[in-house]
Design a protein around this motif. Structure first.
Motif, PDB file in Angstrom:
ATOM      1  N   ASP A   1      58.127  37.725  21.454  1.00  0.00           N
ATOM      2  CA  ASP A   1      58.353  38.696  22.530  1.00  0.00           C
ATOM      3  C   ASP A   1      57.847  38.133  23.868  1.00  0.00           C
ATOM      4  N   GLY A   2      57.977  36.823  24.028  1.00  0.00           N
ATOM      5  CA  GLY A   2      57.576  36.187  25.286  1.00  0.00           C
ATOM      6  C   GLY A   2      56.101  35.844  25.375  1.00  0.00           C
ATOM      7  N   GLU A   3      55.323  36.170  24.340  1.00  0.00           N
ATOM      8  CA  GLU A   3      53.889  35.841  24.358  1.00  0.00           C
ATOM      9  C   GLU A   3      53.619  34.713  23.370  1.00  0.00           C
TER      10      GLU A   3
ATOM     11  N   SER B   1      55.232  47.102  33.394  1.00  0.00           N
ATOM     12  CA  SER B   1      54.766  45.771  32.995  1.00  0.00           C
ATOM     13  C   SER B   1      55.962  44.878  32.694  1.00  0.00           C
ATOM     14  N   GLY B   2      55.641  43.689  32.152  1.00  0.00           N
ATOM     15  CA  GLY B   2      56.688  42.852  31.567  1.00  0.00           C
ATOM     16  C   GLY B   2      56.889  43.273  30.119  1.00  0.00           C
ATOM     17  N   ASP B   3      57.388  42.341  29.288  1.00  0.00           N
ATOM     18  CA  ASP B   3      57.647  42.693  27.883  1.00  0.00           C
ATOM     19  C   ASP B   3      56.384  42.646  27.024  1.00  0.00           C
TER      20      ASP B   3
ATOM     21  N   ARG C   1      45.592  52.420  33.685  1.00  0.00           N
ATOM     22  CA  ARG C   1      45.751  50.982  33.942  1.00  0.00           C
ATOM     23  C   ARG C   1      45.202  50.205  32.764  1.00  0.00           C
ATOM     24  N   THR C   2      45.875  49.168  32.349  1.00  0.00           N
ATOM     25  CA  THR C   2      45.303  48.345  31.277  1.00  0.00           C
ATOM     26  C   THR C   2      44.262  47.427  31.900  1.00  0.00           C
ATOM     27  N   ALA C   3      43.169  47.232  31.184  1.00  0.00           N
ATOM     28  CA  ALA C   3      42.035  46.507  31.776  1.00  0.00           C
ATOM     29  C   ALA C   3      41.874  45.107  31.212  1.00  0.00           C
ATOM     30  N   TYR C   4      42.486  44.834  30.092  1.00  0.00           N
ATOM     31  CA  TYR C   4      42.328  43.504  29.469  1.00  0.00           C
ATOM     32  C   TYR C   4      43.468  43.308  28.469  1.00  0.00           C
ATOM     33  N   ARG C   5      43.637  42.056  28.070  1.00  0.00           N
ATOM     34  CA  ARG C   5      44.642  41.726  27.051  1.00  0.00           C
ATOM     35  C   ARG C   5      44.342  42.504  25.775  1.00  0.00           C
ATOM     36  N   GLY C   6      45.310  43.123  25.196  1.00  0.00           N
ATOM     37  CA  GLY C   6      45.111  43.883  23.951  1.00  0.00           C
ATOM     38  C   GLY C   6      44.768  45.354  24.199  1.00  0.00           C
TER      39      GLY C   6
ATOM     40  N   LEU D   1      55.439  27.854  37.429  1.00  0.00           N
ATOM     41  CA  LEU D   1      56.640  28.139  38.231  1.00  0.00           C
ATOM     42  C   LEU D   1      56.853  29.641  38.405  1.00  0.00           C
ATOM     43  N   ARG D   2      55.806  30.428  38.192  1.00  0.00           N
ATOM     44  CA  ARG D   2      55.932  31.895  38.286  1.00  0.00           C
ATOM     45  C   ARG D   2      56.534  32.343  39.607  1.00  0.00           C
ATOM     46  N   TRP D   3      56.275  31.547  40.659  1.00  0.00           N
ATOM     47  CA  TRP D   3      56.810  31.907  41.976  1.00  0.00           C
ATOM     48  C   TRP D   3      58.339  31.989  41.963  1.00  0.00           C
TER      49      TRP D   3
ATOM     50  N   ASN E   1      50.152  47.657  33.997  1.00  0.00           N
ATOM     51  CA  ASN E   1      49.453  46.364  33.924  1.00  0.00           C
ATOM     52  C   ASN E   1      49.211  45.872  35.352  1.00  0.00           C
ATOM     53  N   PRO E   2      47.940  45.880  35.797  1.00  0.00           N
ATOM     54  CA  PRO E   2      47.683  45.522  37.205  1.00  0.00           C
ATOM     55  C   PRO E   2      48.061  44.085  37.528  1.00  0.00           C
ATOM     56  N   PHE E   3      48.181  43.236  36.477  1.00  0.00           N
ATOM     57  CA  PHE E   3      48.514  41.833  36.737  1.00  0.00           C
ATOM     58  C   PHE E   3      49.939  41.484  36.341  1.00  0.00           C
ATOM     59  N   GLY E   4      50.702  42.492  35.930  1.00  0.00           N
ATOM     60  CA  GLY E   4      52.083  42.245  35.480  1.00  0.00           C
ATOM     61  C   GLY E   4      52.906  41.580  36.582  1.00  0.00           C
ATOM     62  N   GLY E   5      53.806  40.695  36.174  1.00  0.00           N
ATOM     63  CA  GLY E   5      54.673  40.023  37.143  1.00  0.00           C
ATOM     64  C   GLY E   5      53.828  39.263  38.145  1.00  0.00           C
ATOM     65  N   GLN E   6      54.073  39.509  39.394  1.00  0.00           N
ATOM     66  CA  GLN E   6      53.252  38.831  40.404  1.00  0.00           C
ATOM     67  C   GLN E   6      52.202  39.791  40.976  1.00  0.00           C
TER      68      GLN E   6
ATOM     69  N   PHE F   1      63.922  33.246  37.416  1.00  0.00           N
ATOM     70  CA  PHE F   1      64.715  32.011  37.395  1.00  0.00           C
ATOM     71  C   PHE F   1      63.948  30.859  36.746  1.00  0.00           C
ATOM     72  N   ARG F   2      62.605  31.009  36.675  1.00  0.00           N
ATOM     73  CA  ARG F   2      61.811  29.925  36.085  1.00  0.00           C
ATOM     74  C   ARG F   2      62.245  29.651  34.648  1.00  0.00           C
ATOM     75  N   PHE F   3      62.694  30.695  33.996  1.00  0.00           N
ATOM     76  CA  PHE F   3      63.120  30.605  32.600  1.00  0.00           C
ATOM     77  C   PHE F   3      64.374  29.722  32.497  1.00  0.00           C
TER      78      PHE F   3
ATOM     79  N   HIS G   1      55.267  45.251  23.675  1.00  0.00           N
ATOM     80  CA  HIS G   1      54.932  44.586  22.405  1.00  0.00           C
ATOM     81  C   HIS G   1      53.595  45.125  21.889  1.00  0.00           C
ATOM     82  N   GLU G   2      52.636  45.245  22.780  1.00  0.00           N
ATOM     83  CA  GLU G   2      51.325  45.756  22.362  1.00  0.00           C
ATOM     84  C   GLU G   2      51.416  47.211  21.910  1.00  0.00           C
ATOM     85  N   VAL G   3      52.225  48.005  22.617  1.00  0.00           N
ATOM     86  CA  VAL G   3      52.321  49.430  22.270  1.00  0.00           C
ATOM     87  C   VAL G   3      52.941  49.608  20.879  1.00  0.00           C
TER      88      VAL G   3
HETATM   89  N1  LIG Z   1      44.076  44.028  33.104  1.00  0.00           N
HETATM   90  C1  LIG Z   1      44.553  43.017  32.396  1.00  0.00           C
HETATM   91  N2  LIG Z   1      43.977  41.804  32.451  1.00  0.00           N
HETATM   92  C2  LIG Z   1      44.458  40.763  31.748  1.00  0.00           C
HETATM   93  N3  LIG Z   1      45.536  40.832  30.943  1.00  0.00           N
HETATM   94  C3  LIG Z   1      46.172  42.003  30.850  1.00  0.00           C
HETATM   95  C4  LIG Z   1      45.726  43.168  31.570  1.00  0.00           C
HETATM   96  N4  LIG Z   1      46.559  44.184  31.285  1.00  0.00           N
HETATM   97  C5  LIG Z   1      47.464  43.702  30.426  1.00  0.00           C
HETATM   98  N5  LIG Z   1      47.255  42.399  30.148  1.00  0.00           N
HETATM   99  C6  LIG Z   1      48.017  41.485  29.301  1.00  0.00           C
HETATM  100  O1  LIG Z   1      49.002  40.776  30.036  1.00  0.00           O
HETATM  101  C7  LIG Z   1      49.997  40.306  29.134  1.00  0.00           C
HETATM  102  C8  LIG Z   1      51.350  40.201  29.834  1.00  0.00           C
HETATM  103  O2  LIG Z   1      51.713  41.432  30.228  1.00  0.00           O
HETATM  104  P1  LIG Z   1      53.126  41.791  30.852  1.00  0.00           P
HETATM  105  O3  LIG Z   1      54.200  41.412  29.945  1.00  0.00           O
HETATM  106  O4  LIG Z   1      53.025  43.164  31.282  1.00  0.00           O
HETATM  107  O5  LIG Z   1      53.136  40.918  32.181  1.00  0.00           O
HETATM  108  P2  LIG Z   1      54.016  39.743  32.739  1.00  0.00           P
HETATM  109  O6  LIG Z   1      53.213  39.092  33.773  1.00  0.00           O
HETATM  110  O7  LIG Z   1      55.345  40.172  33.142  1.00  0.00           O
HETATM  111  O8  LIG Z   1      54.178  38.795  31.555  1.00  0.00           O
HETATM  112  P3  LIG Z   1      55.499  38.145  31.011  1.00  0.00           P
HETATM  113  O9  LIG Z   1      55.666  36.965  31.872  1.00  0.00           O
HETATM  114  O10 LIG Z   1      55.102  37.864  29.598  1.00  0.00           O
HETATM  115  O11 LIG Z   1      56.598  39.132  31.116  1.00  0.00           O
HETATM  116  C9  LIG Z   1      49.962  41.273  27.967  1.00  0.00           C
HETATM  117  O12 LIG Z   1      49.664  40.561  26.800  1.00  0.00           O
HETATM  118  C10 LIG Z   1      48.820  42.231  28.288  1.00  0.00           C
HETATM  119  O13 LIG Z   1      47.987  42.474  27.204  1.00  0.00           O
END
Ligand SMILES: Nc1ncnc2c1ncn2[C@@H]1O[C@H](COP(=O)(O)OP(=O)(O)OP(=O)(O)O)[C@@H](O)[C@H]1O
Length: 534
Positions: free
Chosen positions: A498-500, A209-211, A183-188, A305-307, A152-157, A311-313, A215-217
């Motif tokens: 599952d955190g979503e 990625s995160g959780d 690489r995942t390109a979009y939600r879902g 508070l992602r920064w 997930n290119p946007f996972g975490g920070q 701990f934000r949790f 969940h999607e898999v």
């Molecule tokens: N390229 C993408 N663009 C936008 N959303 C995406 C992309 N790839 C994955 N996602 C979505 O991002 C969501 C969160 O993914 P993930 O858990 O990996 O990241 P996270 O930032 O750690 O989130 P969390 O805070 O929930 O742990 C998932 O629902 C996933 O579908």
């Protein structure tokens, strides 16, 4: 230090200790020591590979034994078998790849290379390598795993791709895992990939990625034409690259990407209960948790508070606890027990028995998913469910794994495949002092021991959350809480699956025992060892 006097005779075909099955493999005792040259001896110890290299004392250039010696004066090193990633013999060259620990929270691939100088030792060296590989990959651990990696290119920070390339891929490569990276390109997107996955081509789907992606898999696998087989065949794993990395904490025992990589390489296929959720006309699976109220808000309502990282949790919970917020709901439950003593005893018993458990068996003949036993959220409530109106509910949290974030093992007695969900409910009216004590005891898994906490093992439930009434003092407190807790003003309450985030509507859940498959470090159990208190 290893007993180097144990050096065995050279290759022999009439070994008195030969394997009765007639294999030409030498028994371990005979294979335990390999003298590579006059100075270097490799010994298969009881817990680790022991490397003795007296020659290094005199050598200036030690680069060809990368990571072997921190100081020239040290000539021995023990490498835990768990860290041995691969060992091979090519002609007379031995290479042992292993994960070298670089800090408490990281490791990197390293290797040792030796040339067998005594040519007559070739046969023994071959046997020795095989014995080492057997130790490095005991029975239930699959070698050369074929891994579909989703990043997930946007996972975490946004660090996911970098963490994958720098910390994880080299370890998978050193362990000779086959990788196919996407690489995942979009939600879902994770759902689509898992739905179309060739389940005979892969053993594992590992999500960097995160959780959210695991969940999607799971949900994508449930849409395969033969979902039951897909669930059995493919293990889902997490390479922790998100802000919520509960899956990795519980199964790999770490939220460090490099240490998790080793845990995945060495992971044992294990069953996991999955929770079938119905909401509106949707049906999907949850593998980790469902939350309404304080936890959902602390998880989903702290985006700004992602920064703070994970701990934000904790911060989100703290702020809301001080606000004594209530989240009213009607809760209907099919429970097995709420007797905490019995729950803990069952946990200890299962944990003891796990050591003698049968290996994972893929003997499921069914192809389709099990039918819902209690219908959907749109059906009349099943007679066995017990209903309670909870106008002062503060925390409704259901989990399938102990750790929800680092230092927060909410479900200390959760088991991966007991066919039960762990349900926690706490009133929103407990004193702030008690709330603070709960938060500080959380780390030790002692939340269950608070009399104010209801802890149940449940088979199924339905919850209908309501909007909370905010008036007077409460409204002001809520405003302050929102500001401190990083939450935007929201019209509706929040539900976290599952955190979503999912719609703020009633939903029903039932557990499907052993439906999913994961990799676990120790095989069939979580890395949390239960409440520390009693
Ligand atoms: N390229 C993408 N663009 C936008 N959303 C995406 C992309 N790839 C994955 N996602 C979505 O991002 C969501 C969160 O993914 P993930 O858990 O990996 O990241 P996270 O930032 O750690 O989130 P969390 O805070 O929930 O742990 C998932 O629902 C996933 O579908």
């Amino acid at each position: 230090m290893a007993n180097t006097s144990m050096t065995p005779d050279h290759e022999t075909t009439s070994d008195p200790f030969a394997d009765p099955a007639g294999s030409d493999r030498m028994p371990l005792e005979a294979a335990a020591v390999l003298t590579v040259d006059r100075n270097a001896t490799l010994t298969i110890g009881s817990e680790a590979l022991i490397v003795l290299d007296e020659g290094l004392r005199h050598r200036r250039d030690v680069s060809n034994v990368c990571g072997l010696l921190p100081q020239l004066s040290k000539t021995t090193r023990a490498i835990p078998f768990f860290n041995v990633l691969w060992a091979e013999l090519e002609d007379f060259d031995i290479t042992i790849h292993y994960a070298e620990t670089t800090s408490k929270k990281s490791c990197r691939p390293a290797y040792i290379h030796y040339t067998v100088t005594d040519k007559s030792l070739h046969g023994h060296a071959k046997t020795w390598i095989e014995a080492l590989m057997d130790r490095a990959y005991p029975n239930k651990v699959q070698r050369n795993k074929r891994i579909k990696v989703l990043v997930n290119p946007f996972g975490g920070q946004g660090m996911g791709p970098k963490l994958w390339t720098r910390q994880v891929e080299p370890i998978f490569a050193a362990a000779r895992c086959e990788m196919n990276v996407e690489r995942t390109a979009y939600r879902g997107h994770g759902i689509e990939i898992a739905e179309k996955l060739d389940i005979d081509a892969f053993d594992v789907v590992a999500c960097a990625s995160g959780d959210g992606l695991p969940h999607e898999v799971f949900n994508g696998l449930s849409k395969q034409s033969n979902p039951r087989r897909a669930f059995k065949k493919v293990a889902v794993a997490q390479i922790p690259c998100g802000t919520g990395n509960a899956m990795s904490l519980n199964l790999n025992g770490t939220d460090s990407p490099s240490l998790a990589a080793v845990a995945i390489v060495k992971g044992v296929k294990s069953s996991l209960d999955l929770c079938a959720v119905t909401q509106g006309n949707q049906k999907y699976f949850s593998f980790l948790s469902q939350a309404v109220g304080i936890i959902a808000e602390s998880d989903l309502g702290t985006e700004s508070l992602r920064w703070m990282g994970s701990f934000r949790f904790t911060w989100g919970i703290l702020v809301r606890l001080l606000g004594q917020t209530a989240y009213p709901a009607t809760v209907s439950v099919l429970q097995e027990t709420d007797d905490k003593r019995a729950i803990k005893e069952a946990f200890w018993k299962a944990t003891r028995e796990q050591h003698h458990a049968e290996p994972y068996e893929d003997d499921d003949q069914d192809t389709q998913l099990p039918a819902l036993r209690y219908g959907t959220v749109n059906d009349p409530l099943p007679g066995e469910f017990q209903t309670q109106d909870m106008p002062n509910l503060g925390n409704f949290y259901v989990g399938n794994m102990p750790w929800m974030s680092p230092d927060a093992p909410f479900f200390a007695v959760s088991l991966p495949a007991d066919g039960r969900m762990d349900m926690i409910t706490i009133s929103g009216q407990i004193s702030r002092m008690t709330a603070l004590r709960m938060l500080t005891s959380l780390e030790n898994g002692n939340l269950i021991n608070f009399p104010e906490v209801t802890y149940r093992k449940v088979l199924a439930y339905r919850i209908a959350p309501r909007m909370r009434e905010t008036s007077g003092k409460r409204r002001i407190r809520a405003k302050i809480g929102r500001w401190l807790g990083g939450a935007a003003k929201q019209k509706e309450g929040l539900i976290a699956m599952d955190g979503e985030s999912v719609p703020f509507e009633p939903f029903q859940v039932e557990v499907m025992q052993r439906l999913g498959t994961v990799l676990s470090r120790r095989g069939g159990c979580y890395e949390f060892d239960g409440p520390k208190g009693h």
